[in-house]
Design a protein around this motif. Structure first.
Motif, PDB file in Angstrom:
ATOM      1  N   GLN A   9     -13.754  19.533 -15.215  1.00  0.00           N
ATOM      2  CA  GLN A   9     -13.762  18.102 -14.918  1.00  0.00           C
ATOM      3  C   GLN A   9     -12.630  17.763 -13.963  1.00  0.00           C
ATOM      4  O   GLN A   9     -11.715  18.561 -13.781  1.00  0.00           O
ATOM      5  CB  GLN A   9     -13.662  17.281 -16.200  1.00  0.00           C
ATOM      6  CG  GLN A   9     -12.509  17.643 -17.096  1.00  0.00           C
ATOM      7  CD  GLN A   9     -12.677  17.023 -18.470  1.00  0.00           C
ATOM      8  OE1 GLN A   9     -12.816  15.822 -18.578  1.00  0.00           O
ATOM      9  NE2 GLN A   9     -12.667  17.847 -19.512  1.00  0.00           N
ATOM     10  N   PHE A  10     -12.728  16.578 -13.370  1.00  0.00           N
ATOM     11  CA  PHE A  10     -11.661  16.086 -12.506  1.00  0.00           C
ATOM     12  C   PHE A  10     -11.752  14.575 -12.407  1.00  0.00           C
ATOM     13  O   PHE A  10     -12.770  13.978 -12.748  1.00  0.00           O
ATOM     14  CB  PHE A  10     -11.707  16.723 -11.110  1.00  0.00           C
ATOM     15  CG  PHE A  10     -12.902  16.329 -10.278  1.00  0.00           C
ATOM     16  CD1 PHE A  10     -12.850  15.217  -9.430  1.00  0.00           C
ATOM     17  CD2 PHE A  10     -14.072  17.067 -10.312  1.00  0.00           C
ATOM     18  CE1 PHE A  10     -13.946  14.854  -8.658  1.00  0.00           C
ATOM     19  CE2 PHE A  10     -15.170  16.715  -9.540  1.00  0.00           C
ATOM     20  CZ  PHE A  10     -15.109  15.602  -8.712  1.00  0.00           C
ATOM     21  N   SER A  11     -10.653  13.973 -11.956  1.00  0.00           N
ATOM     22  CA  SER A  11     -10.602  12.524 -11.754  1.00  0.00           C
ATOM     23  C   SER A  11     -10.016  12.216 -10.388  1.00  0.00           C
ATOM     24  O   SER A  11      -9.194  12.981  -9.872  1.00  0.00           O
ATOM     25  CB  SER A  11      -9.722  11.857 -12.817  1.00  0.00           C
ATOM     26  OG  SER A  11     -10.283  11.990 -14.091  1.00  0.00           O
ATOM     27  N   HIS A 118     -14.239   9.679 -12.799  1.00  0.00           N
ATOM     28  CA  HIS A 118     -14.062  10.908 -13.576  1.00  0.00           C
ATOM     29  C   HIS A 118     -15.390  11.643 -13.638  1.00  0.00           C
ATOM     30  O   HIS A 118     -16.417  11.049 -14.008  1.00  0.00           O
ATOM     31  CB  HIS A 118     -13.579  10.586 -14.994  1.00  0.00           C
ATOM     32  CG  HIS A 118     -13.358  11.823 -15.819  1.00  0.00           C
ATOM     33  ND1 HIS A 118     -12.201  12.562 -15.742  1.00  0.00           N
ATOM     34  CD2 HIS A 118     -14.159  12.455 -16.695  1.00  0.00           C
ATOM     35  CE1 HIS A 118     -12.297  13.598 -16.553  1.00  0.00           C
ATOM     36  NE2 HIS A 118     -13.482  13.558 -17.143  1.00  0.00           N
ATOM     37  N   GLU A 123     -15.728  21.367 -11.856  1.00  0.00           N
ATOM     38  CA  GLU A 123     -14.304  21.447 -11.559  1.00  0.00           C
ATOM     39  C   GLU A 123     -14.120  20.946 -10.140  1.00  0.00           C
ATOM     40  O   GLU A 123     -14.984  21.130  -9.291  1.00  0.00           O
ATOM     41  CB  GLU A 123     -13.835  22.903 -11.667  1.00  0.00           C
ATOM     42  CG  GLU A 123     -12.355  23.071 -11.544  1.00  0.00           C
ATOM     43  CD  GLU A 123     -11.920  24.492 -11.832  1.00  0.00           C
ATOM     44  OE1 GLU A 123     -10.861  24.878 -11.334  1.00  0.00           O
ATOM     45  OE2 GLU A 123     -12.638  25.216 -12.542  1.00  0.00           O
ATOM     46  N   LYS A 125     -10.967  19.973  -7.003  1.00  0.00           N
ATOM     47  CA  LYS A 125      -9.597  19.772  -6.546  1.00  0.00           C
ATOM     48  C   LYS A 125      -9.642  19.572  -5.041  1.00  0.00           C
ATOM     49  O   LYS A 125     -10.591  20.004  -4.376  1.00  0.00           O
ATOM     50  CB  LYS A 125      -8.706  20.942  -6.935  1.00  0.00           C
ATOM     51  CG  LYS A 125      -9.142  22.255  -6.342  1.00  0.00           C
ATOM     52  CD  LYS A 125      -8.275  23.394  -6.829  1.00  0.00           C
ATOM     53  CE  LYS A 125      -8.675  24.633  -6.096  1.00  0.00           C
ATOM     54  NZ  LYS A 125      -9.069  25.741  -6.844  1.00  0.00           N
ATOM     55  N   TYR A 132     -15.450  17.812  -5.087  1.00  0.00           N
ATOM     56  CA  TYR A 132     -14.276  16.921  -5.064  1.00  0.00           C
ATOM     57  C   TYR A 132     -14.139  16.268  -3.691  1.00  0.00           C
ATOM     58  O   TYR A 132     -14.020  15.046  -3.596  1.00  0.00           O
ATOM     59  CB  TYR A 132     -12.999  17.693  -5.406  1.00  0.00           C
ATOM     60  CG  TYR A 132     -11.765  16.810  -5.457  1.00  0.00           C
ATOM     61  CD1 TYR A 132     -11.288  16.355  -6.681  1.00  0.00           C
ATOM     62  CD2 TYR A 132     -11.098  16.417  -4.303  1.00  0.00           C
ATOM     63  CE1 TYR A 132     -10.176  15.527  -6.750  1.00  0.00           C
ATOM     64  CE2 TYR A 132      -9.991  15.593  -4.354  1.00  0.00           C
ATOM     65  CZ  TYR A 132      -9.529  15.148  -5.589  1.00  0.00           C
ATOM     66  OH  TYR A 132      -8.434  14.329  -5.629  1.00  0.00           O
TER      67      TYR A 132
END
Length: 152
Positions: A9-11, A118, A123, A125, A132
């Motif tokens: 996950q990422f935000s 979110h 994943e 980055k 992302y």
């Protein structure tokens, strides 16, 4: 005993110079979504959004250089006007229980709005070149849209 969630996950958090109601509208109005919902070098068409719990959405992104098409869609899981929007994201007809989930939280900060994006299920980055970075660019387009810099 604590458990660690190993789900990728990422935000991404951004603050926009706009009231929460306008930020919400730009995420929930088909005409507005078509103008900004894509990374750089990509256009959005074939937009259809049914924004209600259980409602589905679809849109197609087209690479402006190659013409390659990317059908995208999902289902709305939670719709709490001006506060929170939760939906699956990916292949238009992917089952809800396996699709990545995006949660948007709209936080009033005076005359600005903080948007917390979110994604659970991927994943991400900076510099990953795909998920992302694509969403980071879409959020940049979103800010440009709110500022009146993008024309549909």
């Amino acid at each position: 005993m604590s458990t660690t969630d190993a789900t990728p996950q990422f935000s991404i958090t951004r603050t926009f110079d706009a009231p929460r109601e306008l930020v919400w509208k730009a995420w929930t109005d088909e005409a507005e979504l078509a103008q900004w919902l894509h990374p750089f070098g990509v256009s959005t068409d074939s937009v259809s959004f049914d924004i209600r719990v259980g409602g589905r959405y679809r849109y197609t992104m087209t690479n402006d250089e190659t013409g390659e098409k990317f059908p995208t869609g999902g289902e709305y899981i939670e719709v709490a006007p001006v506060d929170r929007l939760v939906f699956t994201w990916g292949e238009p007809d992917a089952p809800v229980d396996v699709a990545p989930v995006i949660t948007l939280t709209f936080v009033e900060r005076g005359d600005h709005t903080e948007l917390v994006f979110h994604m659970r299920g991927h994943e991400g980055k900076p510099g990953d070149g795909f998920i992302y970075d694509g969403w980071d660019e879409a959020l940049t387009n979103f800010g440009r849209h709110l500022a009146g810099e993008l024309k549909g």
